[in-house]
Write an enzyme that holds these catalytic residues in place. Structure first.
Site, mmCIF file in Angstrom:
data_model
loop_
_atom_site.group_PDB
_atom_site.id
_atom_site.type_symbol
_atom_site.label_atom_id
_atom_site.label_comp_id
_atom_site.label_asym_id
_atom_site.label_seq_id
_atom_site.Cartn_x
_atom_site.Cartn_y
_atom_site.Cartn_z
ATOM 1 N N GLU A 201 -27.305 -6.121 6.032
ATOM 2 C CA GLU A 201 -28.012 -5.108 5.245
ATOM 3 C C GLU A 201 -29.463 -4.966 5.687
ATOM 4 O O GLU A 201 -30.294 -4.405 4.971
ATOM 5 C CB GLU A 201 -27.917 -5.431 3.751
ATOM 6 C CG GLU A 201 -26.486 -5.292 3.230
ATOM 7 C CD GLU A 201 -26.365 -5.468 1.736
ATOM 8 O OE1 GLU A 201 -27.320 -5.948 1.093
ATOM 9 O OE2 GLU A 201 -25.291 -5.125 1.197
ATOM 10 N N LYS A 330 -20.728 1.235 -7.412
ATOM 11 C CA LYS A 330 -20.353 1.470 -6.020
ATOM 12 C C LYS A 330 -19.138 2.381 -6.049
ATOM 13 O O LYS A 330 -18.088 1.976 -6.574
ATOM 14 C CB LYS A 330 -19.981 0.157 -5.337
ATOM 15 C CG LYS A 330 -21.146 -0.816 -5.111
ATOM 16 C CD LYS A 330 -20.618 -2.169 -4.656
ATOM 17 C CE LYS A 330 -21.717 -3.064 -4.099
ATOM 18 N NZ LYS A 330 -21.246 -4.473 -3.928
#
Ligand code: PGA
Ligand code: ZN
Length: 404
Positions: A201, A330
């Site tokens: 990330e 999400k």
């Protein structure tokens, strides 16, 4: 303008880890079209949608052609709810294991984008409840130091985060970037002969322990807050399920039972002024979460990710248990925008906060920023560095600078 779906396509593309995922293209009879790719997780929840059917992306592409496209042609993108309901209907399983959650996500988002284009309005507006003006911008949850499954050789805790809560997207993003840079410079000073890397990330990866990493993060946030005046505070995503085995939280440095884990985490919150705390407890333990929230909830966002997997039913149970005070959203954990918005509604009605989130394997697209702004999310979790993260931040910057 009519919004009848006349053509749909699904293709394979790569995500930011170089793995295959899918993107959908949806064309409407008025000429508008939308395209969107779906991301993939690495530290997935046991309770989330199955991203691809057994057999992977090739089977997803085949099922799309034989099942999904024929069912959706002729539906109207003006009614996103019925398109998403049709995805559930052709799938026929509770977790999208037949067509794949990523197919559902890509189609749902591409349909919303096509519909927004047909109306000549921004995507955020297409997703917003009536009355939302698109001027309530989310704080930034920016991953600065990576561990766990997203990093090789880093700490056990998955994410060391800058929670930047500035008055504008520009201010929040500046602060998150500054914290990331400060940590890189300090790691270089401390470990001059060690090759530093970056994780999935975009946060730094270095051979340091959990508490050392948190200490560094807290000092970086102090320095940036002092220099800029922007409220930026430390945050953690422990992704605790990843190191919970046989009833114990197994760190490299220590092994804790549930009482020990709750004591350890709540002490960290107070010692380092943590304002964002995600998945401090493993994903099936609502009661453990509730004990953490009772202790530190007044001072910090306690966020359920793997715990809820964006499922309205799991959030419902969390509300009854007072498990957290915030929910991570999400889209591909639950499969569609309509389901995500239902989970957001439930979260909001409990007076809790929603945090719209990326996945560790991302696509270099900006639509997630529109989801956050349209839902008036408390925060957008999308990392700090890396093209696929910056795509979302830049889209948020554009929305922040757009004249109303
Ligand atoms: P992911 O994890 O690898 O499942 O995307 C990200 C997170 O835990 O927030
Ligand atoms: Zn998480």
């Amino acid at each position: 303008m009519s919004e009848t779906i006349v053509r749909l396509a699904l293709d394979s593309i790569r995500d930011s880890r170089g793995q295959w995922t899918v993107e959908a293209t949806v064309e409407l009879d008025g000429g508008a079209s939308g395209r969107a790719g779906a991301p993939s997780g690495a530290s997935t929840s046991h309770f989330e949608a199955q991203a691809f059917p057994d057999g992977g992306v090739p089977v997803a592409l085949e099922r799309f052609r034989s099942l999904v496209a024929p069912r959706l042609v002729g539906l109207s993108a003006a009614d996103l709810g019925s398109v998403d309901a049709a995805l559930h209907e052709v799938d026929g399983t509770p977790n999208f294991s037949r067509i794949g959650g990523n197919t559902a996500t890509a189609v749902s988002v591409a349909t919303a984008i096509a519909s927004a284009r047909a109306r000549r309005e921004p995507l955020w507006k297409r997703l917003a409840r009536p009355g939302v003006e698109g001027r309530a911008f989310p704080a930034i949850v920016g991953n600065c130091l990576n561990g766990g499954r997203h990093a090789i050789g880093g700490p056990d805790i998955q994410e060391f985060i800058a929670f930047a809560d500035g008055p504008t997207p520009d201010a929040s993003i500046d602060a998150a970037v500054a914290v990331h840079r400060w940590i890189g410079e300090e790691l270089h000073r401390r470990l001059p002969t060690v090759a530093l890397g970056r994780g999935d990330e975009g946060g730094w990866v270095a051979p340091i322990g959990n508490v050392d990493a948190l200490e560094l993060l807290a000092r970086a946030c102090d320095a940036v807050r002092d220099a800029t005046g922007v409220p930026v505070y430390p945050g953690l995503d422990l992704a605790a399920s990843e190191f919970f085995r046989d009833g114990r939280y197994r760190y490299r440095e220590q092994t804790l039972d549930t009482d020990g884990q709750i004591g350890f985490v709540t002490e960290l919150v107070d010692r380092y002024g943590i304002r964002y705390l995600e998945d401090p407890i493993e994903e099936s333990d609502y009661e453990g979460f509730a004990r953490v929230t009772a202790e530190v909830g007044p001072r910090t966002l306690v966020v359920g990710d793997d715990l809820y997997a964006t499922s309205p039913a799991r959030v419902e149970r969390g509300i009854a248990a007072r498990a957290t005070n915030a929910v991570l959203l999400k889209v591909n954990q639950i499969g569609t925008l309509t389901d995500t918005m239902a989970t957001d509604e439930r979260t909001r009605s409990a007076g809790w906060s929603s945090v719209v989130s990326h996945r560790s394997g991302e696509v270099p697209e900006g639509w997630l920023a529109h989801v956050a702004v349209g839902l008036e999310a408390r925060a957008l979790k999308c990392g700090v560095l890396g093209g696929e993260r910056v795509a979302k931040l830049n889209e948020l910057l554009r929305l922040g600078r757009a004249t109303p």
